[in-house]
Design a protein around this motif. Structure first.
Motif, PDB file in Angstrom:
ATOM      1  N   LEU A 141       0.824  -1.207   0.000  1.00 20.95           N
ATOM      2  CA  LEU A 141       0.000   0.000   0.000  1.00 20.95           C
ATOM      3  C   LEU A 141       0.859   1.259   0.000  1.00 20.95           C
ATOM      4  O   LEU A 141       0.566   2.234  -0.710  1.00 20.95           O
ATOM      5  N   ILE A 142       1.944   1.250   0.762  1.00 18.47           N
ATOM      6  CA  ILE A 142       2.848   2.405   0.790  1.00 18.47           C
ATOM      7  C   ILE A 142       3.448   2.647  -0.593  1.00 18.47           C
ATOM      8  O   ILE A 142       3.476   3.791  -1.082  1.00 18.47           O
ATOM      9  N   ALA A 143       3.908   1.597  -1.238  1.00 20.17           N
ATOM     10  CA  ALA A 143       4.523   1.733  -2.561  1.00 20.17           C
ATOM     11  C   ALA A 143       3.534   2.322  -3.561  1.00 20.17           C
ATOM     12  O   ALA A 143       3.892   3.189  -4.370  1.00 20.17           O
ATOM     13  N   GLY A 144       2.303   1.865  -3.510  1.00 25.35           N
ATOM     14  CA  GLY A 144       1.293   2.391  -4.428  1.00 25.35           C
ATOM     15  C   GLY A 144       0.972   3.854  -4.177  1.00 25.35           C
ATOM     16  O   GLY A 144       0.861   4.648  -5.117  1.00 25.35           O
ATOM     17  N   MET A 145       0.828   4.222  -2.903  1.00 26.82           N
ATOM     18  CA  MET A 145       0.464   5.604  -2.576  1.00 26.82           C
ATOM     19  C   MET A 145       1.576   6.597  -2.925  1.00 26.82           C
ATOM     20  O   MET A 145       1.307   7.784  -3.108  1.00 26.82           O
ATOM     21  N   LEU A 146       2.809   6.116  -3.025  1.00 30.83           N
ATOM     22  CA  LEU A 146       3.906   7.006  -3.387  1.00 30.83           C
ATOM     23  C   LEU A 146       3.810   7.487  -4.833  1.00 30.83           C
ATOM     24  O   LEU A 146       4.349   8.541  -5.188  1.00 30.83           O
ATOM     25  N   ILE A 147       3.115   6.708  -5.684  1.00 29.34           N
ATOM     26  CA  ILE A 147       3.030   7.079  -7.092  1.00 29.34           C
ATOM     27  C   ILE A 147       1.626   7.526  -7.511  1.00 29.34           C
ATOM     28  O   ILE A 147       1.457   8.082  -8.596  1.00 29.34           O
ATOM     29  N   LEU A 148       0.632   7.300  -6.663  1.00 25.60           N
ATOM     30  CA  LEU A 148      -0.724   7.703  -7.012  1.00 25.60           C
ATOM     31  C   LEU A 148      -0.928   9.195  -6.789  1.00 25.60           C
ATOM     32  O   LEU A 148      -0.244   9.812  -5.961  1.00 25.60           O
ATOM     33  N   PRO A 149      -1.877   9.814  -7.495  1.00 24.56           N
ATOM     34  CA  PRO A 149      -2.089  11.259  -7.361  1.00 24.56           C
ATOM     35  C   PRO A 149      -2.848  11.619  -6.094  1.00 24.56           C
ATOM     36  O   PRO A 149      -3.581  10.789  -5.533  1.00 24.56           O
ATOM     37  N   GLU A 150      -2.664  12.854  -5.652  1.00 20.74           N
ATOM     38  CA  GLU A 150      -3.485  13.388  -4.567  1.00 20.74           C
ATOM     39  C   GLU A 150      -4.882  13.651  -5.115  1.00 20.74           C
ATOM     40  O   GLU A 150      -5.057  13.818  -6.320  1.00 20.74           O
TER      41      GLU A 150
END
Length: 353
Positions: free
Chosen positions: A202-211
């Protein structure tokens, strides 16, 4: 499910990026479900009961008392309570993305304490911090999903969080079943440590997903909001549909500003109290169906009932839970929320319940 995922005609842009993002973020539900499900099996593991027993025995075998067991199970809910209360101000202060990342690190800290523990106090502390992280995640994920997903598919996407919880419960039952016969600390440490993987994904995904565009508008960054929304809808930033949706988000935000600052006390004002009571009652009654007893104590209950393959039975109940969630995801947008709430409880009220 196919009909529920069919985009209505006239909706500009592409919806699949937001759908994929929403479904991925729902993965956070695996953290909640897995953490809930893993304690179910751990409490029934012979090695764990011998390691954490403080002298209490059942039929001559080491065990923990009922009060200790209740403390270990319920402390997670105490953590989720405080985490859920703190989610909104944190999300407004540092954003939805970084709030989710921070929540995962809180959860990881709790997992570290549980993995390293050899006595109840440290194990309980780990359960609390894991619950605190789960509480944050449980409030933040639906918020992120609702602020990024298209209106026509929002129900399914937000509902997918619940589906992820059931998947987490099933994964926990499978891992517990694979390790419960080990005569070493790996019997409980392996199921607990697996949670590192879920949090890191989940951390890895949130690092690249948009706000979310709504948060960026709230913080006075319309240009970044336009880029975020354009990325989600796969349209140019100056496209009419992007500008219209941004205008709607901005108008809603400005309307909220005219209402002044709000606090939790406002939830009890006239006009809001009924909505609050309805939401709380739905959640409370859902818990009172007894389903959480199965997922927190089921394995031990089956064992005490004389069932030898109690871990296998827990896997079956978790698999049924996953399968029954799928029709709900389809029906929530196909038939509406209220009809589903009227029909679904009948299964809990069957003569065999």
């Amino acid at each position: 499910m196919g009909l529920a995922l069919k985009k209505p005609s006239g909706v500009p842009g592409r919806s699949w990026p937001a759908i994929v993002i929403g479904m991925f973020v729902a993965f956070g539900g695996v953290l909640f479900g897995y953490d809930t499900g893993t304690i179910n099996g751990i409490l029934a593991m012979p090695y764990w009961r011998n390691q954490f027993s403080t002298g209490y025995t059942i039929n001559g075998e080491p065990a923990i008392t009922a009060s200790q067991q209740s403390e270990i199970v319920s402390i997670l809910s105490a953590g989720t309570f405080f985490g859920a209360l703190g989610a909104a101000p944190i999300a407004d202060f540092i954003g939805r993305r970084f709030s989710l990342i921070t929540s995962c690190f809180v959860f990881i800290f709790g997992v570290i304490l549980q993995t390293a523990s050899t006595a109840i106090p440290m194990f309980v502390a780990g359960r609390f911090f894991a619950g605190f992280g789960v509480g944050l995640i449980s409030a933040l994920i639906p918020l992120y999903q609702s602020e990024t997903s298209p209106k026509w598919i929002r129900g399914v996407i937000v509902g997918s969080y619940q589906f992820a919880i059931t998947v987490g419960l099933l994964l926990a039952a499978i891992v517990n079943n694979a390790t419960h016969n080990r005569d070493n600390s790996g019997s409980y440490r392996i199921p607990i440590a697996v949670q590192f993987a879920w949090a890191l994904i989940l951390i890895a995904g949130m690092l690249i997903l948009p706000e979310t565009p709504r948060y960026l508008i709230k913080r006075g960054r319309p240009e970044k909001a336009a880029r975020s929304l354009a990325k989600l809808r796969r349209l140019p930033e100056d496209h009419e549909a992007i500008q219209d949706e941004l205008a709607e988000i901005t108008a809603n935000h400005e309307y909220e500003l005219t209402l002044g600052k709000a606090s939790y006390l406002d939830c009890f004002k006239v006009g809001v109290r009924k909505r609050l009571a309805t939401g709380c009652a739905l959640q409370a009654l859902q818990q009172l169906t007894g389903i959480n007893f199965i997922f927190y104590y089921g394995t031990q209950y089956f064992q005490n009932s004389g069932i030898k393959n109690n871990f296998t039975i827990s896997m079956i109940t978790s698999a049924v839970n996953v399968g029954s969630t799928i029709p709900g995801l389809y029906a929530i947008d196909k038939f509406g929320r209220r009809p589903l709430l009227l029909v679904a409880p009948s299964a809990c009220a069957s003569p065999n319940s």
